[in-house]
Design an enzyme around this catalytic site. Structure first.
Site, short mmCIF file in Angstrom:
data_model
loop_
_atom_site.label_atom_id
_atom_site.label_comp_id
_atom_site.label_asym_id
_atom_site.label_seq_id
_atom_site.Cartn_x
_atom_site.Cartn_y
_atom_site.Cartn_z
N GLU A 1 -5.74 -1.00 15.71
CA GLU A 1 -6.40 -1.97 14.83
C GLU A 1 -5.45 -3.08 14.39
O GLU A 1 -4.32 -2.83 13.98
CB GLU A 1 -6.94 -1.26 13.58
CG GLU A 1 -7.61 -2.21 12.59
CD GLU A 1 -7.78 -1.59 11.21
OE1 GLU A 1 -7.85 -2.36 10.24
OE2 GLU A 1 -7.81 -0.35 11.11
N ARG B 1 1.64 -6.39 12.82
CA ARG B 1 1.05 -5.78 14.01
C ARG B 1 0.95 -6.80 15.15
O ARG B 1 1.06 -6.44 16.32
CB ARG B 1 -0.32 -5.18 13.68
CG ARG B 1 -0.21 -4.00 12.73
CD ARG B 1 -1.51 -3.25 12.56
NE ARG B 1 -1.33 -2.09 11.67
CZ ARG B 1 -2.15 -1.07 11.58
NH1 ARG B 1 -3.25 -1.02 12.34
NH2 ARG B 1 -1.91 -0.07 10.76
N ARG C 1 0.83 -1.20 0.00
CA ARG C 1 0.00 0.00 0.00
C ARG C 1 0.87 1.25 0.00
O ARG C 1 1.80 1.36 0.80
CB ARG C 1 -0.93 0.01 1.22
CG ARG C 1 -1.92 -1.17 1.23
CD ARG C 1 -2.86 -1.13 2.40
NE ARG C 1 -3.65 -2.35 2.45
CZ ARG C 1 -4.55 -2.63 3.40
NH1 ARG C 1 -4.75 -1.77 4.38
NH2 ARG C 1 -5.22 -3.77 3.38
N SER D 1 -9.86 -6.03 10.63
CA SER D 1 -11.09 -5.36 10.24
C SER D 1 -11.94 -6.37 9.50
O SER D 1 -11.50 -6.94 8.50
CB SER D 1 -10.77 -4.15 9.34
OG SER D 1 -11.90 -3.38 9.10
N ARG E 1 2.38 0.97 10.41
CA ARG E 1 1.89 1.47 9.12
C ARG E 1 3.06 1.54 8.15
O ARG E 1 3.84 2.49 8.16
CB ARG E 1 1.22 2.83 9.29
CG ARG E 1 0.47 3.31 8.05
CD ARG E 1 -0.22 4.64 8.31
NE ARG E 1 -1.23 4.52 9.34
CZ ARG E 1 -2.49 4.11 9.14
NH1 ARG E 1 -2.87 3.78 7.92
NH2 ARG E 1 -3.35 4.05 10.13
#
Length: 427
Positions: free
Chosen positions: A349, A391, A262, A352, A277
């Protein structure tokens, strides 16, 4: 993608849904202008076709009656009708493409059970598991622990690829692999079929799941029509693009590990330290194909499946339901699972889980039919992280750290680490 007929018949519902999503909007005036042009073209074509058929039948009769001049005039009329029909068909095709593009940019309608809210600060907590970790010493952040333990090398990651990339080595690399295998095994036991998809995908696949055209700036381009995947959801969902599934075999449970890529174009300045991130990360994904009447139940079980991983690793977390203002483009309802990270003194997070209902299935043309049924229906698609691997590693490093600088390996992960029970500072 919403049904064009639904949009036409329920523009106020679309208005309200976009308003509830805060930043979403659609061009209502342009939609009805294009829709009107399309319908006018269809009506005119139908009239011309009927006229052409009538006149065509008259030509033979006129020839038999010796009325050659009138027959010739009728032929010219038929030819003119044919030319006008072709012109209208081209116009309709152009209008339909514009109409499709307009509707494709409208986000999904939030389910009625989704709470109204402006942004992530208004996401209600559904439940929590475990107690936030407390220490009798000054804990370190995972970016410091990883460097001190010699398992995460940020400087060499930048040297090899650039900012927001990192290098895992030694037991760090082994833990990444261990977590992937552990997660996949858990999902296999729950009935998920494992896949190993390509990490390069095409435009049609990304359109099907809703990444294109809206999120093109967040994607890595390989060639004009090829991209690196942002998530395995794209590939797993599009396995059945343009297919009709056997309704008696639903629901289908799929899982896959993939690297994910990403650009994070819209996240400047957020979570710039550590591995929370980054531009490339590993993730184990879950995707389900379900009947419409069963999809909400399947969403709850998907969340429970992701929670199970954290419970086995004994990592404290909580679950929130995303409010309308924080809901993703393709989702009708979504839960986030957020793991406790001591460095943030907060939850972050880690998964999701979304029910997209028939939004993606309409874009990707995925339908199902029962053996006795004559008609087909759009399937409901669901997706969720099970989990984001990097994560999860960050959460283990921070929550399992010890005063001597070592990190204990969670008991459930020890067999996957070849019996290694702790990571200790390198001498």
């Amino acid at each position: 993608m919403l049904d064009i007929r639904f949009v036409r018949e329920n523009p106020d519902v679309v208005d309200a849904a976009c308003k509830s999503r805060q930043n979403a909007h659609w061009d209502r005036e342009k939609f009805f202008k294009l829709d009107g042009e399309r319908r006018e073209a269809i009506v005119e074509v139908e009239g011309l076709q009927a006229e052409r058929n009538t006149v065509s039948k008259q030509i033979g009769q006129l020839m038999r009656e010796g009325k050659a001049q009138e027959a010739e005039a009728a032929k010219k009329q038929v030819a003119a009708n044919k030319e006008r029909i072709a012109e209208l068909d081209r116009k309709r095709d152009t209008v339909e493409e514009e109409l499709k593009a307009l509707v494709a940019a409208i986000p999904n309608i939030p389910d009625e059970s989704v709470p109204y809210g402006a942004d992530d600060s208004e996401n209600p907590e559904v439940r929590r598991w475990g107690v936030p970790t407390e220490f009798d010493f000054e804990p370190k952040a995972h970016w410091d622990l990883g460097a001190d333990l010699g398992v995460i090398d940020f400087d060499r990651g930048v040297k090899l690829a650039g900012t927001r990339f990192y290098l895992l080595s030694g037991l760090g690399a082994r833990m990444e692999r261990a977590l992937i295998n552990f997660m996949i095994d858990c999902h296999n036991e729950a009935g998920f079929k494992e896949f190993w998809p390509p990490v390069i995908t095409n435009h049609d696949s990304l359109f099907g799941t809703g990444q294109l055209p809206k999120f093109e700036d967040d994607l890595y381009h390989v060639q004009p029509d090829l991209y690196l995947i942002p998530t395995a959801e794209v590939q797993l969902t599009n396995i059945h693009r343009d297919e009709i599934l056997d309704g008696t075999k639903l629901p289908l449970f799929y899982t896959a590990f993939t690297p994910c890529f990403r650009e994070e174009a819209g996240s400047a300045g957020r979570d710039t330290r550590g591995i929370i991130r980054v531009h490339e990360f590993d993730k184990v994904e879950m995707v389900k194909f379900a009947r419409p009447e069963d999809s909400m139940n399947q969403l709850e079980s998907m969340v429970a499946e992701a929670e199970k991983i954290l419970q086995l690793l004994k990592l404290p977390y909580h679950v929130v339901i995303l409010c309308t203002g924080d809901l993703g483009f393709s989702a009708a309802k979504c839960y986030d699972i957020e793991v406790w990270l001591p460095s943030y003194n907060n939850y972050k997070e880690i998964s999701s889980c979304s029910n997209c209902k028939d939004f993606q299935a309409r874009r990707a043309n995925i339908r199902f039919k029962d053996s006795a049924g004559k008609s087909t229906q759009l399937v409901h698609t669901l997706n969720g992280s099970g989990l984001a691997v990097g994560r999860t590693m960050a959460a283990i490093l921070e929550n399992y750290q010890n005063a001597d600088g070592s990190v204990t390996i969670p008991e459930a992960l020890v067999p996957y680490m070849g019996g290694v029970e702790a990571i200790r500072p390198e001498a």
